[in-house]
Design a protein around this motif. Sequence first.
Motif, mmCIF file in Angstrom:
data_model
loop_
_atom_site.group_PDB
_atom_site.id
_atom_site.type_symbol
_atom_site.label_atom_id
_atom_site.label_comp_id
_atom_site.label_asym_id
_atom_site.label_seq_id
_atom_site.Cartn_x
_atom_site.Cartn_y
_atom_site.Cartn_z
ATOM 1 N N UNK A 6 0.812 -1.214 0.000
ATOM 2 C CA UNK A 6 0.000 0.000 0.000
ATOM 3 C C UNK A 6 0.837 1.251 0.000
ATOM 4 N N UNK A 7 0.625 2.099 1.002
ATOM 5 C CA UNK A 7 1.315 3.371 1.078
ATOM 6 C C UNK A 7 2.467 3.280 2.079
ATOM 7 N N UNK A 8 3.319 4.267 2.052
ATOM 8 C CA UNK A 8 4.529 4.195 2.865
ATOM 9 C C UNK A 8 4.261 4.415 4.344
ATOM 10 N N UNK A 9 3.066 4.925 4.709
ATOM 11 C CA UNK A 9 2.774 5.152 6.121
ATOM 12 C C UNK A 9 2.097 3.957 6.772
ATOM 13 N N UNK A 10 1.906 2.851 6.046
ATOM 14 C CA UNK A 10 1.328 1.652 6.642
ATOM 15 C C UNK A 10 2.326 1.015 7.593
ATOM 16 N N UNK A 11 1.868 0.741 8.805
ATOM 17 C CA UNK A 11 2.745 0.140 9.814
ATOM 18 C C UNK A 11 2.344 -1.290 10.134
ATOM 19 N N UNK A 12 1.511 -1.916 9.331
ATOM 20 C CA UNK A 12 1.139 -3.306 9.547
ATOM 21 C C UNK A 12 0.999 -3.968 8.191
ATOM 22 N N UNK A 13 0.968 -5.287 8.205
ATOM 23 C CA UNK A 13 0.828 -6.066 6.981
ATOM 24 C C UNK A 13 -0.382 -6.966 7.130
ATOM 25 N N UNK A 14 -1.156 -7.065 6.066
ATOM 26 C CA UNK A 14 -2.370 -7.876 6.077
ATOM 27 C C UNK A 14 -1.975 -9.331 5.826
#
Length: 770
Positions: free
Chosen positions: A393-401
């Motif tokens: 996604x975007x660079x500010x995502x701090x988790x992974x689905x």
Amino acid sequence: CKVNRSSAALAARTLACWAALQQFNMARALMGLLLAALLAGVCCINQPGAAAQPTAAVLGYQVNVTVIVEGTVQVYVSNTLPQNDTSSSRTNSAKTLAEYTYALVDTSAGLNPPVELRVDFGARSNSLKTGDVVQTSLTLQLTPDQAKQLGIGGLNDASSGGQRRLLSEAHERARRMVLDFHETRRSLQEFMSLQNILNILNRESSDAPKAENPVIVGKNTAKDLFVLAAGAQQNVSSLTFVFRSSACGLIPNLTAEVVRQWWYDNGDNARITATMERYHKTCTYDQLTFRPEKNLVMDVDIPCVGNTSYGPYDLRLGRANGKNDENEKYALTELAWMHLQRTNPSLYSQWSTFRRKIMIFPFNWYKPVVTWTGLAALGCTEKSDCYSWINSGFKNNSFIDNTIVIRNLGHNIGLMPSGMRSCYTLDDNITRCDTMPYTDPTDGMGRPVPMDIWRTIVCNNAPQSYKAGWAEPMPGGHIRVIDMLPGAPRTFMIPPMSATSKNMIRIIIDTVNVWKDSHSSEPQRALFVSYREGTNGSATYDSGLPLFLNFVWVHEYNDTANGAPASSMPAIVGILASNRTNWRTSSFTQQLTPAALGGIVIAVRSTTPQFASVSLCRYLRTSESAAGSASSCSDGLDNDCFRHLQAQQQQEHHLNRCHHRGFLQFRRRHQRWRLLLRRHHLCASYPTPRLLCRGRRYHFLRLRRPLSLHPHDPCCPRHRQPDNRHHKHPDHCCNRPRRPHRCHHAHHHHRLLLPHRRPHRHHPAFHRSR
């Protein structure tokens, strides 16, 4: 020639017309000679003694260069989130949810990593699987600009006086390669070198090379992570690379340290319990392990613009080849092993021992580049890498689905997407049915939505677990429909999939491949009946399954547990429950082919947290009184399965009526407890789990055994007195229920009786009770 009235003028005019006609015939003969000479020259050029030249197409002057290669087929599948389909074409919508691409892998060169090239098999792509070794001719179409620069295909500059004017030595080298490679057999690596130099000369390259007439000459499929032996355990190994680009200012919050928290299990009290290690251990019944020492995670800092052996790449704007995102995807793989070769040579020497290579990168960090959330190899071949790309996604995502990750790893095993059968009627009044991929809410290969993505998980459905070898039919649950006696229902007590690995019924409805051979390589049409019940716990089996999905599910699936990559998608064809609603029913009917075999009816009689009572009935005719079947009315068999369905519908009607009666009496006197009997169903056949003993006079006791129906009153639960005798009068049950005893009376704990209170005179139930 116009006709003149004067005879002399007419004669002169006729002679002039005849002369003009003779001149025209002579000119036409001369043109024929010139054309014949031209064709003869072309034939002489194409003689075996002369060098083969690339042929130029008439329209657009596209030059086709053909090279014969051999390689192993590798299939890739990408998944996107389903969107609201407002178009009239469901087939196009299905293609957008799952896109399949094909590549050829050269495993004979012994390179590390192997050479891989995307190709277009056209209409033959549906017949190819991962691991098929094929010989094919690859056709590379040169653009008009490329052909003109190389001076081939009859596109020489006329002003040069017949002499070619190449721009550089690279053009001369490309020309020699085109002339040497055309209609010859080459390795896949040599073909890629030709394609790369042509792409460098002109950034606007052509599409993927077309593979014409592929011929399968062998199989190279690895049975990767398919558990075939009972109780066997296998280990998953992977290398995960988390990319960033400090040169372009891309420093995402998702780092290798964060990914390790989603990969490795840290106990039930950790902040994240729905880890990849817990997914593999729980959903495969402890047959697959995801150990930290075998699944490493590392950060990689790369330039966002550059060149690799696959050509130029641009991780900011994307599509550096001018067509698709192939260069960017394979650039990540090459930059990953180059990073290991430079920083950790010992780990690089073990590259081939780690089966999975997972690339995590926010492809849409600068602008929307790709539409997929995950892309993975559909099955893995021997002596080649098994790739998986995650769009974080975007660079500010701090988790992974992790639902995307487990789906990609399922594709690596060889599992297809899970979907739902959707039927629709077009303008021609013909009903068509399609399977929409990635729409099964109860399967990790579909579209699961866990209630808590951090601490709950949703496992696989019955056909996917059967294909992977993690689950099998229950004892006596592997049935051939041709062996079922018509008109004789059979009842099965199916346990939920969270309880045991032997948890399904597999009904073979195929009329060609009818043998119970799980390792058959031929497709076999079958129905799978399973029961899903959510569990309470941290990352336990189906702990993330919503309550409104706790039903009996019927899937159709045509693959067998043969250890080979799947070739068909499992599809939901029925959602069954003991109480029907507007989107689920209590029975499912499957018409067999040919029609002389009749059909099969699957009905749910009752469900409990421990079992689901499911009955199967095969019918040969739709009515007992059909023409020529008068004797069937007295043969003692339910030939049309009507009584089978009628009994089920009567039971549903009684349960709904009892539920409505109990709700009216409960709402007036016990509203303060907020116990909604619409969810608990007083007369349902499973014990209500949350009816506790409260209050001083009126108690709703927790049931310790399933309720059954009284022979005289369907609303009356059958229970025993201390003297082990049944009530003979229904007045002692539901019609005039007595006040229950206190909770500590153990022999009354299985009773659930309402206090006898008449409704208020203004209540609608007052007049009915009179």
